[in-house]
Each structure stands twice: as structure tokens, then as C-alpha cells.
Design a protein around this motif. Structure first.
Motif, PDB file in Angstrom:
ATOM      1  N   THR A 208       0.823  -1.218   0.000  1.00  0.00           N
ATOM      2  CA  THR A 208       0.000   0.000   0.000  1.00  0.00           C
ATOM      3  C   THR A 208       0.857   1.268   0.000  1.00  0.00           C
ATOM      4  OG1 THR A 208      -0.185  -0.045   2.427  1.00  0.00           O
ATOM      5  CG2 THR A 208      -1.949  -1.123   1.152  1.00  0.00           C
ATOM      6  N   THR A 209       2.117   1.137  -0.344  1.00  0.00           N
ATOM      7  CA  THR A 209       3.005   2.302  -0.328  1.00  0.00           C
ATOM      8  C   THR A 209       3.853   2.316  -1.593  1.00  0.00           C
ATOM      9  OG1 THR A 209       3.172   2.112   2.075  1.00  0.00           O
ATOM     10  CG2 THR A 209       4.761   3.556   0.988  1.00  0.00           C
ATOM     11  N   LEU A 210       3.714   3.374  -2.371  1.00  0.00           N
ATOM     12  CA  LEU A 210       4.434   3.512  -3.632  1.00  0.00           C
ATOM     13  C   LEU A 210       5.289   4.772  -3.598  1.00  0.00           C
ATOM     14  CD1 LEU A 210       4.887   2.579  -6.605  1.00  0.00           C
ATOM     15  CD2 LEU A 210       2.895   3.984  -7.217  1.00  0.00           C
ATOM     16  N   ARG A 211       6.591   4.598  -3.723  1.00  0.00           N
ATOM     17  CA  ARG A 211       7.514   5.737  -3.770  1.00  0.00           C
ATOM     18  C   ARG A 211       7.852   6.031  -5.226  1.00  0.00           C
ATOM     19  NH1 ARG A 211      11.066   8.176  -0.106  1.00  0.00           N
ATOM     20  NH2 ARG A 211      10.377   6.638   1.466  1.00  0.00           N
ATOM     21  N   MET A 212       7.708   7.302  -5.625  1.00  0.00           N
ATOM     22  CA  MET A 212       7.977   7.705  -7.001  1.00  0.00           C
ATOM     23  C   MET A 212       8.949   8.863  -7.035  1.00  0.00           C
ATOM     24  SD  MET A 212       4.198   7.444  -8.799  1.00  0.00           S
ATOM     25  CE  MET A 212       4.874   6.848 -10.363  1.00  0.00           C
ATOM     26  N   LYS A 213       9.915   8.774  -7.950  1.00  0.00           N
ATOM     27  CA  LYS A 213      10.829   9.877  -8.204  1.00  0.00           C
ATOM     28  C   LYS A 213      10.435  10.562  -9.502  1.00  0.00           C
ATOM     29  CE  LYS A 213      14.649   7.944  -5.554  1.00  0.00           C
ATOM     30  NZ  LYS A 213      16.095   7.570  -5.554  1.00  0.00           N
ATOM     31  N   LEU A 214      10.585  11.879  -9.548  1.00  0.00           N
ATOM     32  CA  LEU A 214      10.053  12.693 -10.632  1.00  0.00           C
ATOM     33  C   LEU A 214      11.152  13.421 -11.387  1.00  0.00           C
ATOM     34  CD1 LEU A 214       7.230  14.373  -8.509  1.00  0.00           C
ATOM     35  CD2 LEU A 214       7.076  12.229  -9.798  1.00  0.00           C
ATOM     36  N   ARG A 215      10.838  13.817 -12.614  1.00  0.00           N
ATOM     37  CA  ARG A 215      11.766  14.599 -13.412  1.00  0.00           C
ATOM     38  C   ARG A 215      11.958  15.969 -12.769  1.00  0.00           C
ATOM     39  NH1 ARG A 215      12.729  12.466 -18.639  1.00  0.00           N
ATOM     40  NH2 ARG A 215      13.858  14.415 -19.007  1.00  0.00           N
ATOM     41  N   ASP A 216      13.185  16.484 -12.888  1.00  0.00           N
ATOM     42  CA  ASP A 216      13.483  17.799 -12.316  1.00  0.00           C
ATOM     43  C   ASP A 216      13.691  18.858 -13.395  1.00  0.00           C
ATOM     44  OD1 ASP A 216      15.930  17.122 -13.412  1.00  0.00           O
ATOM     45  OD2 ASP A 216      17.036  17.149 -11.514  1.00  0.00           O
TER      46      ASP A 216
ATOM     47  N   ASP B 162       2.465  19.213  -7.363  1.00  0.00           N
ATOM     48  CA  ASP B 162       1.488  19.163  -8.455  1.00  0.00           C
ATOM     49  C   ASP B 162       0.882  17.763  -8.585  1.00  0.00           C
ATOM     50  OD1 ASP B 162       1.992  21.922  -9.373  1.00  0.00           O
ATOM     51  OD2 ASP B 162       3.963  21.116  -9.890  1.00  0.00           O
ATOM     52  N   VAL B 163       1.682  16.760  -8.292  1.00  0.00           N
ATOM     53  CA  VAL B 163       1.183  15.381  -8.290  1.00  0.00           C
ATOM     54  C   VAL B 163       0.177  15.205  -7.160  1.00  0.00           C
ATOM     55  CG1 VAL B 163       1.806  12.955  -8.037  1.00  0.00           C
ATOM     56  CG2 VAL B 163       3.317  14.504  -9.311  1.00  0.00           C
ATOM     57  N   TYR B 164       0.584  15.649  -5.984  1.00  0.00           N
ATOM     58  CA  TYR B 164      -0.296  15.552  -4.814  1.00  0.00           C
ATOM     59  C   TYR B 164      -1.609  16.285  -5.073  1.00  0.00           C
ATOM     60  CZ  TYR B 164      -1.499  15.538   0.200  1.00  0.00           C
ATOM     61  OH  TYR B 164      -2.111  15.335   1.410  1.00  0.00           O
TER      62      TYR B 164
ATOM     63  N   ILE C 293       4.860  14.314   0.539  1.00  0.00           N
ATOM     64  CA  ILE C 293       5.807  14.934  -0.381  1.00  0.00           C
ATOM     65  C   ILE C 293       7.169  14.911   0.301  1.00  0.00           C
ATOM     66  CG2 ILE C 293       6.457  17.068  -1.553  1.00  0.00           C
ATOM     67  CD1 ILE C 293       3.473  17.768  -1.688  1.00  0.00           C
ATOM     68  N   VAL C 294       8.065  14.080  -0.185  1.00  0.00           N
ATOM     69  CA  VAL C 294       9.387  13.949   0.421  1.00  0.00           C
ATOM     70  C   VAL C 294      10.226  15.176   0.113  1.00  0.00           C
ATOM     71  CG1 VAL C 294      11.486  12.546   0.516  1.00  0.00           C
ATOM     72  CG2 VAL C 294       9.241  11.438   0.253  1.00  0.00           C
ATOM     73  N   ASN C 295      10.262  15.553  -1.139  1.00  0.00           N
ATOM     74  CA  ASN C 295      10.929  16.767  -1.583  1.00  0.00           C
ATOM     75  C   ASN C 295      10.314  17.147  -2.920  1.00  0.00           C
ATOM     76  OD1 ASN C 295      12.423  15.342  -3.709  1.00  0.00           O
ATOM     77  ND2 ASN C 295      13.692  14.525  -2.034  1.00  0.00           N
ATOM     78  N   ASP C 296      10.857  18.139  -3.587  1.00  0.00           N
ATOM     79  CA  ASP C 296      10.256  18.605  -4.836  1.00  0.00           C
ATOM     80  C   ASP C 296      10.121  17.521  -5.894  1.00  0.00           C
ATOM     81  OD1 ASP C 296       9.862  21.135  -3.901  1.00  0.00           O
ATOM     82  OD2 ASP C 296      11.524  22.062  -5.000  1.00  0.00           O
ATOM     83  N   PHE C 297      10.985  16.519  -5.838  1.00  0.00           N
ATOM     84  CA  PHE C 297      11.011  15.539  -6.921  1.00  0.00           C
ATOM     85  C   PHE C 297      10.878  14.098  -6.420  1.00  0.00           C
ATOM     86  CE2 PHE C 297      13.565  19.273  -8.107  1.00  0.00           C
ATOM     87  CZ  PHE C 297      12.690  19.799  -9.049  1.00  0.00           C
TER      88      PHE C 297
ATOM     89  N   ILE D 174       7.861  11.655  -4.084  1.00  0.00           N
ATOM     90  CA  ILE D 174       6.596  11.579  -3.368  1.00  0.00           C
ATOM     91  C   ILE D 174       6.321  10.133  -2.982  1.00  0.00           C
ATOM     92  CG2 ILE D 174       5.229  11.299  -5.497  1.00  0.00           C
ATOM     93  CD1 ILE D 174       3.055  13.065  -4.142  1.00  0.00           C
ATOM     94  N   VAL D 175       5.756   9.957  -1.791  1.00  0.00           N
ATOM     95  CA  VAL D 175       5.336   8.642  -1.322  1.00  0.00           C
ATOM     96  C   VAL D 175       3.809   8.623  -1.292  1.00  0.00           C
ATOM     97  CG1 VAL D 175       5.334   7.001   0.587  1.00  0.00           C
ATOM     98  CG2 VAL D 175       7.426   8.267   0.024  1.00  0.00           C
ATOM     99  N   LEU D 176       3.222   7.755  -2.078  1.00  0.00           N
ATOM    100  CA  LEU D 176       1.770   7.656  -2.184  1.00  0.00           C
ATOM    101  C   LEU D 176       1.273   6.452  -1.393  1.00  0.00           C
ATOM    102  CD1 LEU D 176       1.366   8.396  -5.995  1.00  0.00           C
ATOM    103  CD2 LEU D 176       0.845   9.956  -4.098  1.00  0.00           C
ATOM    104  N   LYS D 177       0.279   6.708  -0.555  1.00  0.00           N
ATOM    105  CA  LYS D 177      -0.317   5.646   0.245  1.00  0.00           C
ATOM    106  C   LYS D 177      -1.691   5.278  -0.326  1.00  0.00           C
ATOM    107  CE  LYS D 177       1.010   4.332   3.743  1.00  0.00           C
ATOM    108  NZ  LYS D 177       1.862   3.166   4.125  1.00  0.00           N
ATOM    109  N   PHE D 178      -2.103   4.036  -0.103  1.00  0.00           N
ATOM    110  CA  PHE D 178      -3.382   3.519  -0.584  1.00  0.00           C
ATOM    111  C   PHE D 178      -4.134   2.862   0.566  1.00  0.00           C
ATOM    112  CE2 PHE D 178      -0.345   3.641  -3.994  1.00  0.00           C
ATOM    113  CZ  PHE D 178      -1.039   4.196  -5.050  1.00  0.00           C
TER     114      PHE D 178
END
Length: 518
Positions: free
Chosen positions: A104-112, A126-128, A154-158, A160-164
């Protein structure tokens, strides 16, 4: 770990619906391109691509939209966290990588290196915000219901940890869907939702410069698009609203439009007879099925449902309504969707067998009268008229009631028999009509289906999930609350002066790859 109908003369059909047109070119091109590179390259490249679309936009806010035709336009302006290919594989887009920390926990890294059209940098907020907004919007809330946004971080700008709230297997399909488009939080905060829905700001390959309601939308290439390899090849795009299908063909005949959405299947030969244009025909995720109310006292009789199903000549419907340009269904949803389970000799047309089941149901001499609610669409009306004639042959009379969807909702979804036309590439989205929480079309009330639909969405192992969906399809086939009839192709009209066009099962094409010549 990273997871990534005998040919039956059908009363009520007009002569126009029986004609497939004329022409000498073959029915379309192979999926994957317009197949005309040598023809198009003879002239100078144009700076404007003109496209005929089927309807105006509801909104340019993706979470406030529920039409695939609208999402096809929005995808030119917005991006998604991931891209989902027609074969179901997933690729990074705004997200670069992801990892399930637990079920139930998905960590995603984003483009900077991504910026919105207004110059604001894309970040995790923006994702949140996009997910949070989806949860707060009635049109999109069911899509995002599994997201536990309050406990997401939101861990930092790039990052995010999404919970379900529970494991959610279709998460990447949701991210890649129209509702999964990422919008700019700062812009919404600055101008408000109403303005943002009218004057969109995204991170995509095109910017919207003008929207003339009911007439056209004008797009301009985003010269600073972050994906340099996929920057728009044509500077300007004019999206003309042409709601009449025949008028869209005229757009090709006159050369007024270079590309046309949703050519009617009965117009394929007509388009192929146009000098300098052709119909691009390919498999889609579009389907039509008959629905029986699960709460109706008559239709609670399984033998009656079987009688009605075996009285349907699906090939006759395909020939007479779709000009032969559709596929007979062989299962409970489209053959090219994940975990499809086909059935040998799927619901054969057999009038004598249908009459036998009708006798078992308690009506050996027929005499039944039922209501058949149909939405106000040409194909729906014609299919309903065909079914009406077929069921009359076994002694079942139906009264067709045509109403708009809003009128249908207003009278509380009260009906016995209906039709559903769908377009989706994810089982949970297709099978949602059987969920008691859905409430429409088949008036669902089957606890077993409810439990299995919920369970399937929690299965993160692909093999286990496919097996569960296969078993559910067997149950649905046996219980027969619906009768899937056919799959319709996706048909575009394409000028031979167009290069780089690639079709898509959901019509979610990329205009940025297209070049058009004089």
C-alpha cells in the motif's frame, strides 16, 4: 521491488444504414501509421494541422472530464506520471522510477527538468494536488478512491510517497488515463478552477491559445517542451468541432481537414474512395453489450436471460448497422484487454434453443412485453431496432424508449433492458457496471461480483490477478446479466499528405508526431 442474426431483415433500419458506400481502395491501413510517406513528401511542409473532432470540450480540466474524446485533446496539453502502451506495458513520463515499499506504499521519483506552460516548475506538489483534486471531484472520485492522500507524503520537490487504503493494482492505468493528467497547483491557486478549466496550463507538447466554444480550439507548439525528442513537428493545430459524422467525411472530401476523428464504420468505403485520403482502421477497446436489470422481477429468471441472449444474431447486427466493419464479441470484454478470457462457441444464435429457454422460464407461448431503454445515439437506436425484431421472433415484445443520458438519470435509472457502449483498456473500469456501487444500466446487486471486483483490484501479482479476472469472466458468462455483442474498430480519416500518424485503441493519439504537407 519494481513492478512495473439466418440473415434477418431488420424492421426499422433505414436504407442508409444498409449501404456501406463504394470505392476501390482497401478498408484502411495497418495499425501503426498512415502508410503514405512517399506520397506526402512531395510538397512543402505546412505549419498548420487541421483536425475535425466530434464534439466540443466539457472542460479543459482533466479531472472534470468523463469523455475519451475530450481526453484525446487534453493529452496534447498535459502529461502523465507514466505512459501505458496498447500492450499494457508502462514507461516513465513525468515519473522517472518507482518502487513498492509495501502493498500500500508507492515511492515515485520525478523529473526535475519539466516546466508548465506558464514557466512554473513541475514538482511533487502538483502530483499531490492533481490526485487530491481528483478525489474531491464527483466525476473522478471513484477513479481515485483507493488513494489515501491524507497519509501520502511529499518527500521533496522531486519525490513523493503515495499511500493507498488497500493494494491497488490498476494504479498505473489510472496514472496514464485522462484523469491522471498532472495540473499546476500554483496556477489553480492563482486563477481559480473556473479559469484554469477554460485556459489550461500543462507541461505537454502543445499550448492552448484559443477556445471558441462549439467551433474550434487552437493549439500552438510548446517550443520549450521538456521531451526534446518529441517536440511538436507542426507548429499550429486547429481542432474543428464537427459533430455530424457525414460532415466530417466532407471535411476530407473538400480537403478542409487533414485528419478526422471517428469515421462511421458505414463510411469507410466512402472515405477510401476519396482521392488523396484514406480510412485508417484498427482494433480498439470499444464494445457494445445488452444489459439486463438484475433487480427486475422478470429478468431475475436466468432462463429468460438465456432465451433473450440466444435469440440475438450478432453477425446480422454487424452487417446491417456497422457495414460489416465490427467484430463479434467472444467474451465478456474486448479481446485486447488484459486478462481477457474467450469462450468457444460464445452464445450461439439459435432461435429454437431460445424458445426452449423461454419455455423453461414459464413462457412457452411467448407473450412477454418489456421496456428497452436506449440512449439517443444512431447506432444504439439501430441496434435496439434489430434486437426488437429478433426478440419478436421468439414471442418477446419490446418497447424502445429513447432518452438522453441526463433524462435517464433523472428518472432514476428505472428500466428492464438497455445497451451499453464502452471504451476502456482496464478490466476494473470495464467491469465496474456490475458493481453495486455503480448503480446504472444493470442495477447490480450481486455480492459475489462485488467481492471479486474489490479483490481483483488488490492483487498486485499479474498472474494471480489474471486468473481471478478469468474466473470472474466465467461467472459473468454463466450468470448472463449482460450479452456483449461486438467490438467496433477505431476509424480515422487521414489525408495522404499526413505523415507520422499512429492510431490508438482509445483514440488517444499524439498530434505532436504529425507532419502535414501542401
Amino acid at each position: 521491488m519494481k513492478r512495473r442474426l439466418t440473415a434477418l431483415l431488420l424492421a426499422g433500419l433505414t436504407a442508409a444504414s444498409l449501404l456501406a458506400g463504394c470505392g476501390g481502395k482497401p478498408n484502411g491501413t495497418e495499425k501503426g501509421g498512415s502508410g503514405n510517406a512517399g506520397t506526402a513528401a512531395g510538397g512543402a511542409q505546412k505549419d498548420t494541422l487541421t483536425v475535425a473532432i466530434i464534439e466540443d470540450m466539457m472542460s479543459m480540466d482533466p479531472q472534470e472530464t468523463n469523455r475519451a474524446s475530450n481526453w484525446a485533446i487534453q493529452r496534447q496539453i498535459y502529461n502523465h506520471l507514466v505512459k501505458e502502451n496498447p500492450d499494457g506495458t508502462v514507461e516513465p513520463e513525468l515519473a522517472t522510477e518507482w518502487e513498492w515499499e509495501d502493498d500500500t506504499t508507492l515511492r515515485m521519483k520525478l523529473r526535475d527538468d519539466v516546466y508548465f506552460h506558464n514557466g512554473t516548475q513541475f514538482t511533487a506538489k502538483d502530483v499531490y494536488f492533481s490526485i487530491e483534486k481528483g478525489l474531491a471531484t464527483s466525476i473522478s472520485a471513484s477513479t481515485f478512491a483507493s488513494f489515501d492522500i491524507e497519509n501520502s507524503e511529499i518527500v521533496n520537490d522531486f519525490e513523493i510517497v503515495l499511500k493507498f487504503h488497500q493494494p491497488y493494482a490498476p494504479v498505473f492505468n489510472t496514472f496514464a488515463s485522462g484523469r491522471g493528467s498532472i495540473v499546476c497547483k500554483d496556477y489553480f491557486d492563482e486563477v481559480g478552477a473556473e479559469v484554469a478549466a477554460r485556459e489550461p496550463v500543462g507541461t505537454g507538447p502543445y499550448k492552448m491559445v484559443r477556445w471558441d466554444s462549439g467551433t474550434q480550439l487552437v493549439l500552438e507548439a510548446n517550443e520549450d517542451y521538456w521531451d526534446t525528442a518529441n517536440r511538436a513537428k507542426t507548429k499550429n493545430v486547429i481542432l474543428k468541432v464537427v459533430t455530424d459524422a457525414s460532415s466530417r467525411v466532407i471535411e476530407l472530401e473538400t480537403g478542409t481537414s487533414d485528419l478526422v476523428f471517428e469515421i462511421a464504420t458505414t463510411d469507410i468505403d466512402r472515405v477510401n474512395s476519396i482521392e488523396g485520403a484514406h480510412a485508417d482502421v484498427s482494433d480498439s477497446n470499444r464494445y457494445m453489450l445488452v444489459t439486463f436489470s438484475m433487480k427486475d422481477e422478470l429478468l431475475a429468471n436466468k432462463d429468460l436471460r438465456y432465451a433473450l441472449s440466444h435469440a440475438i444474431d450478432r453477425q446480422a447486427i454487424i452487417n446491417m448497422v456497422y457495414g460489416g466493419n465490427a467484430k463479434m464479441a467472444t467474451g465478456m470484454y474486448p479481446h485486447n484487454v488484459y486478462a481477457f478470457h474467450g469462450f468457444e462457441d460464445y452464445i450461439p444464435y439459435d432461435v429454437e434453443l431460445a424458445k426452449e429457454y423461454l419455455g423453461k422460464a414459464g413462457y412457452p407461448n411467448g407473450g412477454l412485453k418489456m421496456l428497452f431503454n436506449v440512449e439517443d445515439r444512431t447506432a444504439d437506436r439501430q441496434v435496439a431496432e434489430a434486437l426488437q425484431a429478433m426478440w419478436k421472433e421468439i414471442g418477446v415484445e419490446t418497447e424502445i424508449i429513447v432518452a438522453t443520458d441526463s433524462a435517464y438519470v433523472g428518472q432514476g435509472y428505472s428500466y428492464q433492458i438497455g445497451l451499453r457502449a464502452g471504451n476502456a483498456n482496464e478490466p476494473s473500469n470495464i467491469l465496474i457496471i456490475y458493481d453495486s456501487a455503480f448503480g446504472q444500466k444493470i442495477q447490480p446487486n450481486d455480492p459475489h461480483i462485488d467481492a471479486e471486483l474489490a479483490r481483483c483490484k488488490t492483487l498486485l501479482d499479474n498472474d494471480e490477478r489474471a486468473q481471478a479476472y478469468g474466473e470472474l469472466q466465467e461467472y459473468l458468462y454463466d450468470i448472463r446479466y449482460t450479452v456483449p455483442l461486438l467490438e467496433t474498430p477505431v476509424v480515422f480519416g487521414v489525408s495522404d499528405k499526413v505523415e507520422g500518424f499512429v492510431s490508438d485503441p482509445l483514440q488517444q493519439i499524439n498530434l505532436n508526431s504529425i507532419v502535414v504537407y501542401e
